[in-house]
Design a protein around this motif. Structure first.
Motif, short mmCIF file in Angstrom:
data_model
loop_
_atom_site.label_atom_id
_atom_site.label_comp_id
_atom_site.label_asym_id
_atom_site.label_seq_id
_atom_site.Cartn_x
_atom_site.Cartn_y
_atom_site.Cartn_z
N ASP A 283 33.12 39.33 36.56
CA ASP A 283 33.77 38.35 36.15
C ASP A 283 35.53 38.73 36.63
N LYS A 284 35.71 40.09 36.44
CA LYS A 284 36.91 39.86 36.24
C LYS A 284 37.63 39.62 38.07
N VAL A 285 35.93 40.31 39.13
CA VAL A 285 36.25 40.25 40.53
C VAL A 285 35.88 39.14 41.23
N ASP A 286 35.12 38.00 40.31
CA ASP A 286 34.94 36.78 40.60
C ASP A 286 36.61 36.38 40.53
N ASN B 142 35.20 32.14 27.49
CA ASN B 142 34.70 30.45 28.50
C ASN B 142 35.19 30.89 29.91
N GLY B 143 34.76 31.67 30.39
CA GLY B 143 35.01 31.68 32.20
C GLY B 143 36.17 31.65 33.08
N ILE B 144 36.14 30.93 34.16
CA ILE B 144 37.36 30.61 34.44
C ILE B 144 38.07 29.71 33.98
N SER B 145 37.63 28.93 33.86
CA SER B 145 38.65 27.93 32.76
C SER B 145 39.88 28.58 32.01
N GLU B 146 39.22 29.43 31.22
CA GLU B 146 40.20 30.87 30.03
C GLU B 146 40.99 31.64 31.42
N PHE B 147 40.77 32.02 31.95
CA PHE B 147 41.39 32.15 33.37
C PHE B 147 42.42 31.82 33.45
N MET B 148 41.82 30.69 34.39
CA MET B 148 43.04 29.33 34.76
C MET B 148 44.28 28.96 33.63
N ARG B 149 43.71 29.11 32.24
CA ARG B 149 44.75 27.75 31.35
C ARG B 149 46.02 29.33 31.19
N LEU B 150 45.17 31.02 31.30
CA LEU B 150 46.09 32.77 31.19
C LEU B 150 47.37 32.60 32.27
N ALA B 151 47.14 31.14 33.30
CA ALA B 151 47.98 30.86 34.22
C ALA B 151 48.36 32.18 35.71
N PRO B 152 47.50 32.90 36.06
CA PRO B 152 47.04 34.20 37.04
C PRO B 152 47.95 33.58 37.95
N ARG B 153 48.71 34.60 38.64
CA ARG B 153 49.42 33.74 39.62
C ARG B 153 48.52 34.04 40.95
N TYR B 154 48.50 33.36 42.56
CA TYR B 154 47.70 33.79 43.25
C TYR B 154 48.15 34.47 44.29
N ALA C 81 43.98 40.11 28.15
CA ALA C 81 44.60 38.92 27.00
C ALA C 81 43.48 38.58 26.68
N MET C 82 41.96 38.00 28.04
CA MET C 82 41.25 36.90 27.26
C MET C 82 39.30 38.76 27.14
N ARG C 83 40.41 39.52 26.69
CA ARG C 83 39.34 39.97 26.09
C ARG C 83 37.69 40.35 27.39
N CYS C 84 38.29 39.87 28.42
CA CYS C 84 37.42 40.23 29.57
C CYS C 84 36.94 41.61 29.93
N ASN C 85 35.79 41.74 30.07
CA ASN C 85 35.50 43.55 30.32
C ASN C 85 33.75 43.62 31.23
#
Length: 182
Positions: free
Chosen positions: A45-48, A2-14, A37-41
Motif C-alpha cells: 500500500d505504501k508503495v502504491d 480506506n486506501g487511496i481516498s484516505e491517503f489523499m484526504r491527508l493531503a500528501p505532496r506530489y 497518521a493512517m496507520r498504514c503498515n
C-alpha cells in the motif's frame, strides 16, 4: 484502512523531480508522516500510494524501477522503494559533499542561529560524524566565532548542545550591544 481516498484526504505532496536532496528527503518524510497518521503498515500500500504521487520525471523514474524489478520474486517493499528513491535523489556524491561541508563548517559571517540551522541540517545527513552529544557539542563550539568561544571558555561549560547554542546566542547579543554602545 480506506486506501487511496484516505491517503489523499491527508493531503500528501506530489513529487515531480528535484535536484535538491533536501526536497526529496522532505517529500519522503511527509509521505511517511501520512502513513503513520493512517496507520498504514502494508508495504504494498505504501508503495502504491507514493507511486500515485509521482509526476513528470519522477514518474518516468518509477516506471524504470518497476521494469527493473518486474521479475523480482515477492512484493516490492517500502524498504526497496526508499532505497531506490534515495539512491536516485540522494546519491552518495551528495552525501560525500555534505560530509566535506560539515567537516569545514564554521560560523564565519553567519549569526549563531544561522550557524545552528546549517549545522543541524548537516548533522541530520551525516550522523556518523557526531556519534554522541559530546562530539556534537564540541564540533559546534569549535566552529563558533572566536569571541564566542572565549566567552564560553571563561564560564562554566555548557552541559548540552542546546545550552551551548543558547549561550552562544546570548554572547552574540551582548557583543552586538557592546558594539552599538561604542
Amino acid at each position: 484502512m480506506n486506501g487511496i481516498s484516505e491517503f489523499m484526504r491527508l493531503a500528501p505532496r506530489y513529487f515531480k523531480d528535484s535536484t535538491s536532496a533536501d526536497d526529496a528527503e522532505s517529500w519522503l518524510e511527509s509521505a511517511e508522516k501520512v502513513f503513520t497518521a493512517m496507520r498504514c503498515n502494508r508495504d504494498e500500500d505504501k508503495v502504491d500510494f507514493v507511486a500515485y504521487m509521482l509526476e513528470g520525471r519522477a514518474l518516468h523514474w518509477w516506471k524504470e524501477i518497476k521494469r527493473k524489478y518486474e521479475h523480482h520474486q515477492g512484493p516490492f517493499t517500502w524498504a526497496m522503494f526508499r532505497t531506490e528513491f534515495l539512491t536516485k535523489y540522494f546519491p552518495r556524491s551528495t552525501l560525500y559533499k555534505m560530509q566535506r561541508d560539515f567537516s569545514k563548517l564554521v560560523q564565519g559571517n553567519m549569526t549563531v542561529e544561522e550557524y545552528e540551522v546549517e549545522f543541524d541540517k548537516l548533522v541530520r545527513h551525516v550522523p556518523s560524524m557526531v556519534p554522541d552529544e559530546d562530539t556534537k557539542r564540541d564540533k559546534f563550539e569549535h566552529g563558533l566565532a572566536m569571541y564566542i568561544q572565549k566567552g564560553i571558555a571563561g564560564s562554566n561549560a555548557p552541559e548540552t548542545y542546546d545550552e551551548l547554542v543558547d549561550r552562544g546566542n546570548k554572547l552574540e547579543a551582548v557583543h552586538a550591544e557592546a558594539r552599538e554602545l561604542t
